[in-house]
Motif scaffolding. Structure first.
Motif: not given
Length: 926
Positions: A403-404, A456-457, A505-506, A831-834
């Protein structure tokens, strides 16, 4: 007085020393005395078995300080402790209750109890808070959470009339038995009543037996007036005092001559006997901060809330860093395979807690003490910052490479439980002078040459706030020598979407266009400008961000209108100054107390930056103030000094808060300076946050003009002040400011003391640190709000987001920037939530590793409401086991989990601690 009062027939005598680790002497000076005191104590207890007990002030740090100098005496000391003759704990240090966070109080007890067990003994199960400047409303619940059923208390009561025993009921309904000490002689009543008159005479009490017995009888008469049973406790000790070797003879003589049994005892022996005798007792609810009718020692010195304010700011910054960042990120990355940094966190907390005794954090000691505190704050901060940097880089270094795709990464982290969906201010580093950096600026095209995309671009628009050219920093790649990097630092405002306890992250990418001229050949690619035009300004001094409208008045005060209700609060951000000839404990205004205000004066307004996402205004006010107090202290001086106040006011699109940062360069002595926010609301009360509670207090205090002590003018809070009339309200959030002031006139104004400049607090201090002659910065935010159901719980969430802020991490384009030795597969989502929690009123106060056991994790939740609350705790990992714990992290019951979440219930104002066990984490290669 209780009807069940009986004549005392047994006096439990508790030998102890109250040990301020630092105060009118520096730490090393006090430790020199401590070592001599402990040497004598150990030797005497070994030689005189009739001298049965001694209590080390309820704190274990005394042992740590002693044994570093006398390591050869560890075994002798440990034998006395394990044998129950020297009582230790339950605190690590005896803390102030209002100037530290609720979590700090819990960590203090966690550390003290475990330190006690390392010495082979259970800690004293006593809420021993004998020299504290008032008691907060949640202490009964905190004590009960550690299996402590009583509290030894001193200040915060009326005095003269108070019985020796009472029930203290906390905000959640928890009760502990309160042992109310003598309002004048406090934790030293036996010492002063019986022993003290003889200290300048010869060492032989036997030659003064008649006077000794008479004094003991007077003491018993005094205790009889306050006791509710036929037993009492006498406190045999005082500040930094050594033992009385003749005590066993003294107690035996008093027993024979008075007919009352005097026994050398522990506090737990006394309370065990007391509980079998008590009947009806007065119930004292909530915080105990009564003015104190008489007796100087019984007063609550409220202005310690603002003494040496930089200490309070350092402390809250360190607490936020550890509680809201280092620990949750440590748990989050442990779930990804990185080892949890338990040892580092223990070291950071140790340094921080050592600054929490009342004479330290209250700012009322000699200069050397407070210089030492800065070192300890620095260590806690440096450890915390290092751990946070390590954790966020661990995540950005292991983002999904697919993705990066080698692009530069900017990640935004959110360690609050409220998701972010709005404007944030971030910093972005670009190689100095690169095409992606300053090409547009250098050509005066007022644009940039990079674009930002989410996972998602989708392109993320941004507003440039400022640029710092050619900033040099050092970094060290793993297994390589340090290198230098020169960057242009962009400060940007952008619309971010970041989940709770998570990150987004961007990618940052240059923006280029192909250009073809009129001829048949291709020219080089051109860097195209990226711009975001627009403004929030609607008039010369007025801005509107969609949630609030802000108008700056000519005198620098603010009028703020809330969009939903249309209500306008006027005259906010008014500065006031008055004289202060007091000390670190108490503000004392001179008789000729000329006061000054910024209202009605002329202020200069400038706009630092303005755009569709963010606006920052600079408001500069200038006051001309007396240079200090005159030599008599009866009035302010006739010499004058210019006093400049600069406030940066920031407005973010769609955000209901107005963010303020006030900077002063203080060259004025003997004064108190604060900021006021008139609410104009029809209300008789306001709300203030304290550890784990939002207490309601009246604007108008009762008339106490007949008290010996002057009436209160300041009250504690730890970040939230709010007032409402049932329809609209105004909240003030602050960082590191603890002294609230109120006006009961039609303004119904909320005030924050920003700082006090005072003369030396202690006569032994040759320094001048209390005057605060320095540049100081203060941060606070203003939020008007519509009053809805459970609006108070929303204040907690808003303050949590404000106090935590955000953090960012970057990864340069090209190869992965690895600064850490830990490796795992680079497959983390962008992107994530812990962690998250659902349910109105539930606030997460801690996410940490358990004190004992591997792969065990703690989540602490606080019900901010006055009603039962329920919800669901969700985790980003499979939960193998869940347990309800007490505050000492001992299992109370098993909880059911559906794998990804746990149902949570909490009573009104209740603190709930949940223990979690996961399956094996993903492995990380070192």
């Amino acid at each position: 007085m209780s009807d069940n009062k009986k004549k005392i027939n047994k006096m439990y005598v508790l030998s102890h020393t109250h040990w301020d680790r630092e105060w009118y002497q520096d730490f090393q000076g006090f430790r020199l005395r401590l070592v001599h005191m402990m040497d004598e104590l150990i030797g005497h207890m070994e030689s005189d078995e009739a001298y049965r007990y001694f209590m080390l002030d309820g704190q274990t740090i005394i042992l740590e300080d002693y044994i570093r100098i006398r390591p050869e005496r560890r075994d002798r000391l440990a034998k006395l402790i394990a044998g129950g003759r020297i009582q230790i704990g339950p605190w690590y240090v005896m803390p102030d209750e209002f100037l530290v966070s609720g979590e700090s109080l819990i960590r203090n007890l966690l550390m003290g109890i475990r330190d006690s067990r390392k010495w082979g003994a259970e800690p004293v199960r006593s809420g021993y808070v004998t020299d504290i400047f008032g008691h907060n409303s949640q202490m009964p619940q905190l004590l009960q959470g550690f299996g402590i059923d009583h509290a030894v208390m001193f200040r915060g009561f009326h005095g003269d009339e108070d019985p020796s025993e009472l029930w203290w009921e906390g905000a959640d309904g928890s009760r502990v038995l309160g042992l109310k000490l003598d309002e004048d002689r406090a934790y030293s009543d036996f010492y002063f009543a019986v022993r003290w008159p003889f200290f300048e005479r010869d060492d032989d009490y036997a030659g003064h037996a008649e006077e000794l017995v008479e004094r003991a009888k007077q003491f018993l008469s005094y205790k009889n007036e306050r006791a509710t049973t036929d037993i009492a406790i006498g406190m045999d000790g005082v500040d930094h005092v050594e033992i009385e070797p003749q005590l066993t003879w003294l107690l035996r003589t008093l027993t024979e001559e008075t007919g009352v049994e005097f026994v050398h005892a522990t506090i737990e022996q006394y309370t065990a006997d007391l509980r079998s005798k008590i009947k009806d007792l007065r119930v004292h609810k909530g915080e105990q901060r009564a003015l104190g009718f008489s007796g100087i020692n019984n007063w609550v010195p409220e202005n310690v809330l603002s003494s040496r304010v930089h200490l309070k700011q350092h402390n809250q910054h360190a607490e936020n860093l550890l509680e809201k960042w280092a620990e949750p990120l440590g748990v989050m990355t442990a779930a990804m395979g990185k080892p949890y940094p338990a040892g580092f966190l223990t070291e950071a907390w140790t340094h921080l807690l050592q600054n929490h005794p009342h004479d330290s954090i209250c700012g009322c000691s000699i200069d050397q003490v407070h210089r030492d505190m800065i070192y300890r704050f620095d260590q806690a901060r440096l450890i915390g910052d290092g751990l946070v940097k390590e954790s966020v880089h661990y995540i950005v270094d292991h983002l999904d490479e697919g993705r990066v795709d080698g692009k530069q990464v900017l990640a935004v982290f959110n360690m609050s439980q409220t998701k972010i969906d709005g404007i944030v201010e971030v910093e972005l580093s670009l190689p100095a002078g690169s095409d992606a950096s300053l090409r547009m600026a250098s050509h005066n095209l007022q644009g940039t040459s990079f674009r930002i995309y989410d996972g998602e671009r989708r392109e993320i628009a941004y507003q440039v706030l400022s640029v710092q050219r050619e900033h040099t920093e050092m970094y060290r790649p793993y297994r390589e020598l340090p290198r230098g990097r020169v960057s242009d630092i962009y400060r940007l405002a952008l619309h971010a979407k970041v989940p709770s306890f998570g990150y987004t992250a961007y990618t940052v990418e240059p923006f280029e266009l192909d250009w073809h001229g009129p001829l048949e050949f291709s020219a080089p690619k051109l860097i195209a400008p990226v711009r975001l035009p627009g403004t929030q300004k609607i008039r010369a001094r007025t801005w509107n961000n969609g949630r609030i409208q802000l108008e700056v008045q000519p005198d620098g005060t603010l009028d703020i209108t809330e969009a939903q209700t249309g209500h306008t609060f006027r005259g906010l951000l008014r500065f006031e100054d008055e004289g202060d000839v007091g000390d670190g404990w108490t503000h004392m205004a001179p008789i000729g107390n000329e006061r000054f205000t910024s209202a009605g004066s002329s202020a200069q307004l400038s706009v630092v930056y303005d755009g569709p996402y963010a606006t920052c205004m600079r408001i500069q006010s200038s006051l001309r103030l007396p240079a200090g107090a005159d030599f008599s202290g009866a009035k302010r001086s006739d010499a004058w000094t210019d006093f400049s106040v600069t406030t940066f006011v920031t407005l973010l699109q769609g955000d209901a808060k107005v963010y303020c940062r006030t900077v002063v360069d203080n060259a004025v002595r003997d004064h108190r300076f604060g900021v006021w926010f008139p609410t104009g609301l029809d209300t008789d009360s306001y709300a203030a946050s304290t550890p784990f509670d939002l207490v309601k207090r009246p604007f108008a205090e009762p008339d106490r003009s007949d008290y010996l002590r002057k009436p209160y003018e300041a009250f504690p809070h730890n970040g939230i002040l709010a007032a409402s009339d049932g329809k609209v309200g105004l909240a003030i959030y602050s960082k590191g400011l603890y002294e609230a002031c109120l006006r009961a006139d039609e303004d119904r104004a909320l005030g924050l003391t920003l700082f006090r400049s005072t003369a030396k607090e202690v006569g032994t201090d040759p320094g001048d640190g209390g005057q605060q002659l320095r540049t100081m910065t203060f941060e606070f935010a203003i939020e008007p709000f519509p009053v809805e159901e459970q609006f108070e719980s929303r204040l907690w969430l808003a303050h949590q987001r404000y106090a935590a802020g955000i953090r960012t991490a970057e990864r340069p384009a090209g190869r992965v920037w690895r600064e850490l030795p830990y490796r795992r597969e680079a497959n983390l989502p962008l992107s994530a939530s812990f962690l998250g929690i659902e349910g109105e009123g539930l606030l997460i106060s801690a996410v940490k590793a358990a004190e004992e056991g591997d792969n065990r994790w703690i989540v602490r939740i606080f019900n901010t409401t006055d009603r039962e609350a329920s919800g669901r705790l969700t985790c980003g990992r499979e939960i193998a086991e869940a347990q309800l714990l007490n505050l000492n992290e001992e299992v109370q019951e098993q909880l059911e989990s559906d794998g990804g979440g746990i149902a949570v219930k909490a009573g009104p104002r209740q603190i709930v601690t949940i223990g979690l066990v996961w399956g094996e984490p993903e492995s990380a290669e070192a």
